[in-house]
Design an enzyme around this catalytic site. Structure first.
Site, PDB file in Angstrom:
ATOM      1  N   MET A  85     109.855  30.480 -24.119  1.00  0.00           N
ATOM      2  CA  MET A  85     110.737  29.320 -24.152  1.00  0.00           C
ATOM      3  C   MET A  85     110.207  28.225 -25.059  1.00  0.00           C
ATOM      4  SD  MET A  85     113.229  30.377 -22.530  1.00  0.00           S
ATOM      5  CE  MET A  85     114.259  28.924 -22.560  1.00  0.00           C
ATOM      6  N   ASP A 132      99.158  24.192 -25.854  1.00  0.00           N
ATOM      7  CA  ASP A 132      99.078  25.322 -24.923  1.00  0.00           C
ATOM      8  C   ASP A 132      97.602  25.450 -24.567  1.00  0.00           C
ATOM      9  OD1 ASP A 132     101.035  28.087 -24.351  1.00  0.00           O
ATOM     10  OD2 ASP A 132      98.889  28.193 -23.892  1.00  0.00           O
ATOM     11  N   VAL A 168     105.745  25.652 -19.200  1.00  0.00           N
ATOM     12  CA  VAL A 168     104.649  26.529 -18.766  1.00  0.00           C
ATOM     13  C   VAL A 168     105.181  27.435 -17.659  1.00  0.00           C
ATOM     14  CG1 VAL A 168     102.938  24.773 -19.392  1.00  0.00           C
ATOM     15  CG2 VAL A 168     103.666  24.970 -17.013  1.00  0.00           C
ATOM     16  N   GLU A 197     106.448  29.248 -14.307  1.00  0.00           N
ATOM     17  CA  GLU A 197     107.339  28.708 -13.264  1.00  0.00           C
ATOM     18  C   GLU A 197     106.558  28.534 -11.958  1.00  0.00           C
ATOM     19  OE1 GLU A 197     110.151  27.446 -13.690  1.00  0.00           O
ATOM     20  OE2 GLU A 197     111.663  28.034 -12.243  1.00  0.00           O
ATOM     21  N   LYS A 221     103.203  22.577 -12.616  1.00  0.00           N
ATOM     22  CA  LYS A 221     104.048  21.597 -13.298  1.00  0.00           C
ATOM     23  C   LYS A 221     103.727  20.181 -12.798  1.00  0.00           C
ATOM     24  CE  LYS A 221     107.738  24.958 -14.242  1.00  0.00           C
ATOM     25  NZ  LYS A 221     107.853  25.162 -15.674  1.00  0.00           N
ATOM     26  N   SER A 276     113.534  26.840 -14.521  1.00  0.00           N
ATOM     27  CA  SER A 276     114.810  27.528 -14.316  1.00  0.00           C
ATOM     28  C   SER A 276     115.433  27.181 -12.974  1.00  0.00           C
ATOM     29  CB  SER A 276     114.611  29.047 -14.331  1.00  0.00           C
ATOM     30  OG  SER A 276     113.883  29.458 -15.444  1.00  0.00           O
ATOM     31  N   HIS A 278     116.999  22.270 -19.236  1.00  0.00           N
ATOM     32  CA  HIS A 278     116.969  23.712 -19.015  1.00  0.00           C
ATOM     33  C   HIS A 278     117.631  24.422 -20.187  1.00  0.00           C
ATOM     34  CE1 HIS A 278     118.251  27.408 -16.468  1.00  0.00           C
ATOM     35  NE2 HIS A 278     117.121  27.616 -17.089  1.00  0.00           N
ATOM     36  N   ASN A 326     122.048  29.277 -12.678  1.00  0.00           N
ATOM     37  CA  ASN A 326     121.269  30.271 -11.932  1.00  0.00           C
ATOM     38  C   ASN A 326     121.613  30.278 -10.447  1.00  0.00           C
ATOM     39  OD1 ASN A 326     120.019  31.308 -14.167  1.00  0.00           O
ATOM     40  ND2 ASN A 326     118.186  30.046 -13.994  1.00  0.00           N
TER      41      ASN A 326
HETATM   42  P1  NAD Z   1     105.744  32.299 -20.818  1.00  0.00           P
HETATM   43  O1  NAD Z   1     104.910  32.995 -19.827  1.00  0.00           O
HETATM   44  O2  NAD Z   1     106.323  33.087 -21.963  1.00  0.00           O
HETATM   45  O3  NAD Z   1     104.925  31.081 -21.455  1.00  0.00           O
HETATM   46  C1  NAD Z   1     104.232  30.133 -20.702  1.00  0.00           C
HETATM   47  C2  NAD Z   1     103.194  29.480 -21.607  1.00  0.00           C
HETATM   48  O4  NAD Z   1     102.603  28.389 -20.907  1.00  0.00           O
HETATM   49  C3  NAD Z   1     102.056  30.409 -22.030  1.00  0.00           C
HETATM   50  O5  NAD Z   1     101.899  30.355 -23.428  1.00  0.00           O
HETATM   51  C4  NAD Z   1     100.822  29.807 -21.336  1.00  0.00           C
HETATM   52  O6  NAD Z   1      99.639  29.971 -22.073  1.00  0.00           O
HETATM   53  C5  NAD Z   1     101.232  28.348 -21.224  1.00  0.00           C
HETATM   54  N1  NAD Z   1     100.511  27.606 -20.180  1.00  0.00           N
HETATM   55  C6  NAD Z   1     100.255  27.989 -18.919  1.00  0.00           C
HETATM   56  N2  NAD Z   1      99.590  27.023 -18.256  1.00  0.00           N
HETATM   57  C7  NAD Z   1      99.438  25.991 -19.118  1.00  0.00           C
HETATM   58  C8  NAD Z   1      98.831  24.710 -19.036  1.00  0.00           C
HETATM   59  N3  NAD Z   1      98.244  24.303 -17.906  1.00  0.00           N
HETATM   60  N4  NAD Z   1      98.882  23.922 -20.114  1.00  0.00           N
HETATM   61  C9  NAD Z   1      99.440  24.330 -21.268  1.00  0.00           C
HETATM   62  N5  NAD Z   1     100.013  25.545 -21.404  1.00  0.00           N
HETATM   63  C10 NAD Z   1     100.022  26.360 -20.347  1.00  0.00           C
HETATM   64  O7  NAD Z   1     106.904  31.579 -19.991  1.00  0.00           O
HETATM   65  P2  NAD Z   1     108.418  31.295 -20.433  1.00  0.00           P
HETATM   66  O8  NAD Z   1     109.245  32.516 -20.212  1.00  0.00           O
HETATM   67  O9  NAD Z   1     108.413  30.639 -21.770  1.00  0.00           O
HETATM   68  O10 NAD Z   1     108.867  30.253 -19.311  1.00  0.00           O
HETATM   69  C11 NAD Z   1     108.458  28.915 -19.331  1.00  0.00           C
HETATM   70  C12 NAD Z   1     109.323  28.101 -18.399  1.00  0.00           C
HETATM   71  O11 NAD Z   1     110.672  28.193 -18.841  1.00  0.00           O
HETATM   72  C13 NAD Z   1     109.304  28.548 -16.948  1.00  0.00           C
HETATM   73  O12 NAD Z   1     109.402  27.428 -16.123  1.00  0.00           O
HETATM   74  C14 NAD Z   1     110.561  29.408 -16.862  1.00  0.00           C
HETATM   75  O13 NAD Z   1     111.093  29.472 -15.546  1.00  0.00           O
HETATM   76  C15 NAD Z   1     111.489  28.635 -17.769  1.00  0.00           C
HETATM   77  N6  NAD Z   1     112.597  29.422 -18.336  1.00  0.00           N
HETATM   78  C16 NAD Z   1     112.397  30.688 -18.757  1.00  0.00           C
HETATM   79  C17 NAD Z   1     113.457  31.385 -19.313  1.00  0.00           C
HETATM   80  C18 NAD Z   1     113.257  32.793 -19.829  1.00  0.00           C
HETATM   81  O14 NAD Z   1     114.257  33.494 -20.029  1.00  0.00           O
HETATM   82  N7  NAD Z   1     112.049  33.216 -20.114  1.00  0.00           N
HETATM   83  C19 NAD Z   1     114.723  30.791 -19.422  1.00  0.00           C
HETATM   84  C20 NAD Z   1     114.880  29.465 -19.014  1.00  0.00           C
HETATM   85  C21 NAD Z   1     113.808  28.798 -18.466  1.00  0.00           C
END
Ligand code: NAD
Length: 408
Positions: A19, A38, A95, A97, A102, A124, A145, A195
């Protein structure tokens, strides 16, 4: 142009995963400078390479010229830590979920950022008020979102917390416009508009697998109606493992009969398109979903193990149950004031969930059927299958007045 204190010039994104990458491109494409954090430096480096590759691809496709690609890339920079982003106007957190994670990040940022800066989460489904409560600026906390892939999907749900200020919402709406998004304001509830409605819709699809249907049949019925993808193809694209891991982390929901097929698929390493197998099979490098008899055999096995007497489920029943589940939840979202209008709900489903455009969205479609008819059909399902089908109060009220959701 006059500047308000909320005009967003400089932003930061926390998280360089799926994301974060899309969100960074949305901002850079809209002319906003973005600093990117990150806690995994490799992830950040990889993410910078990926977006550079995406821009190079856009140039080869003739979508943008090299100068535009360079300008977009130049707006993005890696930041070593939170101290480096202290002057930004907006932070979007993307980051994992996890509420505690968060909250920790929001608490830390709140101590560093200028008082007027906005703090947004791309969660999400998590509680925006609980995230805001970790800060001393709940009026400037909200959900942004984005949908995956964020730089392509048009929909942006802007989640209003109990204390989010009108100015913060306005700034978010203005940013959404700059990014070319279809923005819809949602109240704060689990899953927001999109959702939350998806949950009962998918639940019906999963139940029907246990009762007698197969993934391909369910998808074919909904795709026949005009959905871009049926629910199982959608799970293959999103990744079946995301919810599986979330259930494991939360330590709940894993025993529910409806998720047993998902559980088995994940235990077999069938996570969806990304692993070459999920509800369907994918040839290497292909996104073409191919029917896989092994999955039908698994569905049969799981439903028999759970003691279901399988029966034939026709395409009409599949449509009826999936669509009415969506509409009934949509009505609850409307009556609770989570959505400002039925049209907003339709925008969410048209722009984020592949609902057929010619049907106008789930609420508009329900209005075309007539709410008295929808009410009767829900009552019939309630009689046959139980309480979960109890019609939302609003449907009964509108039906009695001969009105539709559009007049709610
Ligand atoms: P992901 O696992 O692909 O990426 C998460 C990133 O966060 C990683 O690069 C990780 O290194 C980094 N991270 C973790 N802890 C951290 C910290 N303390 N400080 C800085 N960076 C940190 O996850 P994603 O799929 O991109 O999802 C991220 C958010 O977006 C979640 O809340 C998810 O629910 C939401 N979301 C996801 C989607 C989807 O389809 N993947 C859609 C909408 C919303």
């Amino acid at each position: 142009m006059s500047q308000t204190s909320f005009e967003i010039q400089q932003a930061a994104v926390i998280g360089a995963g799926t994301m974060g990458r899309g969100i960074v491109m949305c901002l850079a494409n809209a002319g906003v400078n973005v600093q990117w954090v990150d806690n995994n430096p490799q992830m950040l480096e990889q993410a910078l390479t990926t977006i550079a590759q995406t821009y190079a691809h856009n140039v080869r496709q003739g979508r943008i010229d090299q100068a535009e690609a360079d300008a977009r890339m130049a707006r993005v920079s890696a930041a070593a830590d939170y101290a480096a982003i202290r002057n930004v106007d907006l932070v979007i957190e993307a980051v994992y979920e996890n509420l505690e994670l968060k909250q920790k990040i929001f608490r830390e940022l709140d101590g560093l950022l200028k008082p007027e800066a906005l703090l947004a989460s791309n969660t999400s489904a998590l509680d925006i008020d609980a995230i805001a409560a970790a800060t001393r600026r709940p009026a400037q906390v909200l959900g942004l979102h984005f949908f995956s892939p964020a730089h392509i999907m048009k929909l942006l749900e802007i989640v209003r917390g109990a204390q989010t200020s009108p100015a913060a919402l306005e700034a978010a709406l203005a940013l959404g416009k700059r990014m070319g998004k279809v923005s819809v304001v949602s109240g704060n509830c689990h899953g927001f508009i999109g959702n939350r409605m998806l949950h009962p819709y998918v639940l019906e699809a999963r139940k029907m697998l246990l009762e007698g249907a197969y993934p391909q049949q369910v998808d074919a019925s909904l795709q026949g109606f005009g959905f871009a993808m049926g629910p199982f193809r959608m799970y293959d694209v999103v990744g079946i493992d995301l919810e599986w891991r979330a259930r494991q982390l939360a330590g709940k929901g894993q025993d529910a009969p409806e998720v047993q097929v998902d559980n088995r698929l994940c235990e077999m390493g069938r996570f969806g398109q990304k692993s070459g197998n999920g509800y369907y099979h994918y040839e290497p490098g292909s996104r073409q979903a191919e029917h896989d008899p092994e999955v039908d055999a698994l569905v049969l096995r799981v439903s028999e193990e759970l003691g279901f007497q399988r029966r034939d489920i026709g395409p009409e029943e599949i449509l009826e149950r999936c669509l009415l589940a969506l509409i009934n939840e949509g009505a609850k979202i409307l009556q609770e004031g989570i959505a400002g209008s039925a049209h907003d709900i339709d925008l969410v489903y048209l722009n984020g969930y592949g609902f057929p455009a010619d049907k106008g969205g789930p609420m508009a479609w329900a209005d075309q059927q007539g709410l008295a008819d929808i009410h009767q059909r829900l009552l019939a399902l309630e009689t046959r299958q139980g309480d979960q089908w109890k019609p939302a109060r609003l449907i009964g009220e509108l039906a009695a007045q001969g009105k539709g959701f559009a007049h709610a």
